[in-house]
Enzyme design. Structure first.
Site, mmCIF file in Angstrom:
data_model
loop_
_atom_site.group_PDB
_atom_site.id
_atom_site.type_symbol
_atom_site.label_atom_id
_atom_site.label_comp_id
_atom_site.label_asym_id
_atom_site.label_seq_id
_atom_site.Cartn_x
_atom_site.Cartn_y
_atom_site.Cartn_z
ATOM 1 N N SER A 148 0.798 -1.228 0.000
ATOM 2 C CA SER A 148 0.000 0.000 0.000
ATOM 3 C C SER A 148 0.829 1.275 0.000
ATOM 4 O O SER A 148 0.389 2.305 -0.524
ATOM 5 C CB SER A 148 -0.947 0.008 1.201
ATOM 6 O OG SER A 148 -0.230 -0.149 2.413
ATOM 7 N N GLY A 194 -2.225 -4.227 0.832
ATOM 8 C CA GLY A 194 -2.415 -5.474 1.563
ATOM 9 C C GLY A 194 -1.509 -6.606 1.126
ATOM 10 O O GLY A 194 -1.540 -7.691 1.717
ATOM 11 N N ASN A 248 3.358 -5.884 5.387
ATOM 12 C CA ASN A 248 2.169 -6.632 5.788
ATOM 13 C C ASN A 248 2.533 -7.970 6.425
ATOM 14 O O ASN A 248 1.781 -8.468 7.269
ATOM 15 C CB ASN A 248 1.239 -6.828 4.587
ATOM 16 C CG ASN A 248 0.562 -5.528 4.187
ATOM 17 O OD1 ASN A 248 -0.060 -4.858 5.004
ATOM 18 N ND2 ASN A 248 0.710 -5.142 2.929
ATOM 19 N N ASP A 255 -4.088 7.655 9.675
ATOM 20 C CA ASP A 255 -3.958 6.302 10.232
ATOM 21 C C ASP A 255 -2.627 6.100 10.950
ATOM 22 O O ASP A 255 -2.419 5.089 11.616
ATOM 23 C CB ASP A 255 -4.149 5.234 9.149
ATOM 24 C CG ASP A 255 -3.095 5.296 8.038
ATOM 25 O OD1 ASP A 255 -2.107 6.054 8.161
ATOM 26 O OD2 ASP A 255 -3.271 4.576 7.030
ATOM 27 N N HIS A 313 0.508 5.223 6.871
ATOM 28 C CA HIS A 313 0.830 5.532 5.480
ATOM 29 C C HIS A 313 1.280 6.978 5.319
ATOM 30 O O HIS A 313 0.706 7.878 5.934
ATOM 31 C CB HIS A 313 -0.383 5.263 4.591
ATOM 32 C CG HIS A 313 -0.779 3.825 4.560
ATOM 33 N ND1 HIS A 313 -1.713 3.293 5.426
ATOM 34 C CD2 HIS A 313 -0.336 2.795 3.792
ATOM 35 C CE1 HIS A 313 -1.842 1.999 5.181
ATOM 36 N NE2 HIS A 313 -1.026 1.678 4.203
#
Length: 212
Positions: free
Chosen positions: A39, A76, A104, A185, A188
Site C-alpha cells: 500500500s 495489503g 504486511n 492512520d 501511510h
C-alpha cells in the site's frame, strides 16, 4: 520583370548530407523502473501524482536521470503475494525493480524465515530475467518482540548480500513516527512523506540504473 531569389541549400546542409557533419543525437529513451510493493508504494489515500512512485520519478529527474517509474504496488500485499505476481507485474522492459515488500508480513506476524524465502524467490525470478534490483526493507520495532524484530530486520541485509543488490534499509526511515508526514492512520505517508521517501530512495535507484 520581378526576379525571385533562388533558394540554395546551406553549407551546413550540404556537409551534413555528405556525412561530414554529425546529425543531432536523439534524446535517450527513459529507463523503466518498476516499484513492486504494497500500500505504501500503491499510494493508498493519495492521488497517483503524489504517491511515492511519482515522487521517485520526479526526484530522479532532478538528479538528471531520465526514467519512467511504474507503480506495481497492491494494498495489503505480502511477500508471498509479490512472489505470486512478480512475473506479470514487472514488465520485461524494466531496467531496475524496486522490491518493497514485507510490511504486511510484519503486521500479520509472518515468520521471518517465510518472508525471507518469499523475497528470495522474487529476487531469483528478477535475476533470471536480467532485471536489476533495489531491495527496500521495513523496520520492525522491538515492541513487537525483540527476537522476532531482530530476525526480521536481519533478513533484508542478508538477502542484499546474497544477491549482491543495493539495500535501502527502511522504507519509512525519517517518516515513520512523524505525524506531519503521515496520514491520519499513522501508518501511510501523506504527500509530503511520500516525497521524502522518493527523494531518499532516488540516489540508490540512480546508482543501480547506472550500474546496468
Amino acid at each position: 520583370m520581378t526576379l525571385t531569389a533562388q533558394r540554395f541549400p546551406s553549407r551546413r546542409h550540404i556537409l551534413t548530407g555528405l556525412g561530414l557533419l554529425p546529425l543531432a543525437a536523439a534524446a535517450p529513451k527513459p529507463q523503466v523502473v518498476t516499484v513492486l510493493g504494497d500500500s505504501i508504494t500503491a499510494g493508498l489515500g493519495l492521488p497517483a501524482r503524489e504517491a511515492m512512485p511519482a515522487q521517485l520519478q520526479a526526484a530522479l529527474g532532478k538528479l538528471g536521470v531520465s526514467a519512467v517509474v511504474r507503480a506495481a504496488g497492491v494494498s495489503g500485499d505480502t511477500s508471498g503475494g509479490g512472489l505470486a505476481r512478480v512475473g506479470f507485474s514487472v514488465a520485461a522492459d524494466t531496467r531496475v525493480c524496486v522490491v518493497a515488500l514485507g510490511g504486511n508480513d510484519l503486521l500479520q506476524g509472518v515468520e521471518p524465515a517465510r518472508t525471507k524465502a518469499n523475497l528470495r524467490g522474487v529476487l531469483q525470478k528478477l535475476k533470471s530475467r536480467g532485471i536489476g534490483v533495489v531491495l527496500v526493507g521495513v523496520g520492525a520495532p522491538p515492541a513487537i518482540g525483540a527476537s522476532y524484530a531482530r530476525e526480521f530486520n536481519a533478513l533484508y541485509p542478508s538477502l542484499a548480500r546474497e544477491f549482491g543488490v543495493p539495500l535501502y534499509a527502511n522504507i519509512l526511515a525519517g517518516v515513520g513516527g512523524h505525524s506531519a508526514l503521515l496520514q491520519r492512520d499513522g501508518i501511510h505517508p501523506n504527500a509530503v512523506g511520500a516525497k521524502k521517501i522518493g527523494e531518499a530512495l532516488a540516489p540508490v535507484v540512480a546508482k543501480a540504473l547506472k550500474g546496468r
